[in-house]
Design a protein around this motif. Sequence first.
Motif, PDB file in Angstrom:
ATOM      1  N   ASP A 123       0.849  -1.201   0.000  1.00 47.82           N
ATOM      2  CA  ASP A 123       0.000   0.000   0.000  1.00 47.82           C
ATOM      3  C   ASP A 123       0.883   1.249   0.000  1.00 47.82           C
ATOM      4  O   ASP A 123       2.066   1.188   0.355  1.00 47.82           O
ATOM      5  N   VAL A 124       0.266   2.363  -0.361  1.00 45.88           N
ATOM      6  CA  VAL A 124       0.983   3.641  -0.382  1.00 45.88           C
ATOM      7  C   VAL A 124       0.374   4.572   0.664  1.00 45.88           C
ATOM      8  O   VAL A 124      -0.846   4.648   0.803  1.00 45.88           O
ATOM      9  N   MET A 125       1.231   5.255   1.418  1.00 45.61           N
ATOM     10  CA  MET A 125       0.760   6.206   2.439  1.00 45.61           C
ATOM     11  C   MET A 125       1.390   7.572   2.207  1.00 45.61           C
ATOM     12  O   MET A 125       2.610   7.691   2.105  1.00 45.61           O
ATOM     13  N   ILE A 126       0.552   8.582   2.123  1.00 44.55           N
ATOM     14  CA  ILE A 126       1.058   9.957   2.092  1.00 44.55           C
ATOM     15  C   ILE A 126       1.266  10.366   3.551  1.00 44.55           C
ATOM     16  O   ILE A 126       0.379  10.202   4.390  1.00 44.55           O
ATOM     17  N   ILE A 127       2.443  10.869   3.845  1.00 40.39           N
ATOM     18  CA  ILE A 127       2.757  11.236   5.241  1.00 40.39           C
ATOM     19  C   ILE A 127       2.102  12.589   5.554  1.00 40.39           C
ATOM     20  O   ILE A 127       2.322  13.565   4.833  1.00 40.39           O
ATOM     21  N   ASN A 128       1.285  12.633   6.618  1.00 38.74           N
ATOM     22  CA  ASN A 128       0.699  13.929   6.997  1.00 38.74           C
ATOM     23  C   ASN A 128       1.222  14.450   8.324  1.00 38.74           C
ATOM     24  O   ASN A 128       0.872  15.553   8.743  1.00 38.74           O
ATOM     25  N   ASP A 129       2.062  13.652   8.990  1.00 40.67           N
ATOM     26  CA  ASP A 129       2.674  14.111  10.249  1.00 40.67           C
ATOM     27  C   ASP A 129       3.773  13.113  10.601  1.00 40.67           C
ATOM     28  O   ASP A 129       3.848  12.033   9.981  1.00 40.67           O
ATOM     29  N   HIS A 130       4.610  13.486  11.548  1.00 43.21           N
ATOM     30  CA  HIS A 130       5.617  12.516  11.983  1.00 43.21           C
ATOM     31  C   HIS A 130       5.894  12.636  13.469  1.00 43.21           C
ATOM     32  O   HIS A 130       5.539  13.631  14.104  1.00 43.21           O
ATOM     33  N   ILE A 131       6.512  11.587  14.006  1.00 41.93           N
ATOM     34  CA  ILE A 131       7.019  11.621  15.384  1.00 41.93           C
ATOM     35  C   ILE A 131       8.501  11.262  15.306  1.00 41.93           C
ATOM     36  O   ILE A 131       8.871  10.240  14.715  1.00 41.93           O
ATOM     37  N   ASN A 132       9.320  12.145  15.862  1.00 45.54           N
ATOM     38  CA  ASN A 132      10.764  11.936  15.798  1.00 45.54           C
ATOM     39  C   ASN A 132      11.239  11.135  17.008  1.00 45.54           C
ATOM     40  O   ASN A 132      11.276  11.642  18.113  1.00 45.54           O
ATOM     41  N   MET A 133      11.574   9.893  16.794  1.00 41.43           N
ATOM     42  CA  MET A 133      12.104   9.074  17.900  1.00 41.43           C
ATOM     43  C   MET A 133      13.550   8.671  17.633  1.00 41.43           C
ATOM     44  O   MET A 133      14.047   7.710  18.216  1.00 41.43           O
ATOM     45  N   MET A 134      14.209   9.417  16.749  1.00 35.63           N
ATOM     46  CA  MET A 134      15.630   9.154  16.549  1.00 35.63           C
ATOM     47  C   MET A 134      16.381   9.685  17.780  1.00 35.63           C
ATOM     48  O   MET A 134      15.925  10.616  18.433  1.00 35.63           O
ATOM     49  N   PRO A 135      17.528   9.091  18.069  1.00 32.79           N
ATOM     50  CA  PRO A 135      18.211   9.486  19.312  1.00 32.79           C
ATOM     51  C   PRO A 135      18.904  10.846  19.256  1.00 32.79           C
ATOM     52  O   PRO A 135      19.326  11.353  20.271  1.00 32.79           O
ATOM     53  N   GLU A 136      19.000  11.432  18.064  1.00 31.30           N
ATOM     54  CA  GLU A 136      19.648  12.746  17.955  1.00 31.30           C
ATOM     55  C   GLU A 136      18.761  13.664  17.151  1.00 31.30           C
ATOM     56  O   GLU A 136      18.078  13.233  16.214  1.00 31.30           O
ATOM     57  N   HIS A 137      18.823  14.957  17.495  1.00 31.57           N
ATOM     58  CA  HIS A 137      18.050  15.959  16.758  1.00 31.57           C
ATOM     59  C   HIS A 137      19.007  16.762  15.874  1.00 31.57           C
ATOM     60  O   HIS A 137      20.027  17.239  16.368  1.00 31.57           O
TER      61      HIS A 137
END
Length: 272
Positions: A123-137
């Motif tokens: 399936d295909v998803m258009i991203i409308n928001d995100h959550i940043n859980m990477m360990p570095e900003h």
Amino acid sequence: MLEKIKETANFIKNIINEIPDFAIVLGSGLGQLKNEVEPIHVLKYADIPNFPQTTVVGHGGELIFGTLEGKKVLMMSGRFHYYEGHPIQTVVFPFRVFHLLGIKNLIVSNACGGVNPNFKVADVMIINDHINMMPEHPLRGKNLDELGPRFVDMSEPYNKKMIEVAKNVALDLGIKVHEGCYVALQGPTFETPAEYGMIKAIGGDAVGMSTVPEVIVAKHQGMDCFGISIITDVGGPDIAYTVSHEEVLEAANKAMPNVIKIVKGLVKNYNG
Ligand code: HPA
């Protein structure tokens, strides 16, 4: 850092001599798009001063400047993932350069795992928001005031007009698309069932290992972003489906023609 970004941008500017309408990152779901562009200049990463180098043997990476659907685009073939061991500043370096080239719009694509129960493989998803859980900003540390503000508004991480245009393109072509929230983890392990459960519990629809650092840096610089994902596998707290890199690539290749059609339609019809 700023001097390096400027040096790289000046090098590219002198070659392309034009401001591209879009920067496009060819993630796992969009690689073949490079066959559809009419190239004007192809720059190997290795020949661009200060540009990061890919870690994948045989895939040096290149920037392709050319025409797609009547618009000027700068495509990044070969991206830098945090899990490869690149410092986060290396991951986002090209996006700093894109801003100094005057590019307003960024299109990113990726392959990811789905946790929304309505999602199926390919399936295909258009991203409308995100959550940043990477360990570095990527914006941690001294702010580069010339490029953007210390504190960045993230109320519209993915441009609503671009989403609308892309949804209309998909509708016209009869391609089913989802919309949802992408959660970024560092990888490189795929998620455990409990981790998939966490992604779902915090409001994620899909999970992957890219995209979010790039979008944060683009937004810091006032760029508009569009993100599109291919769901290459599904997981959840009660599902113990296995997933392999081969399956991920297979699903990505299956959905790629649809993603390419949507992105081409977006490039053609969006004039922001
Ligand atoms: N997680 C789960 N599935 C995936 C991912 C990921 O990061 N990337 C591609 N398929």
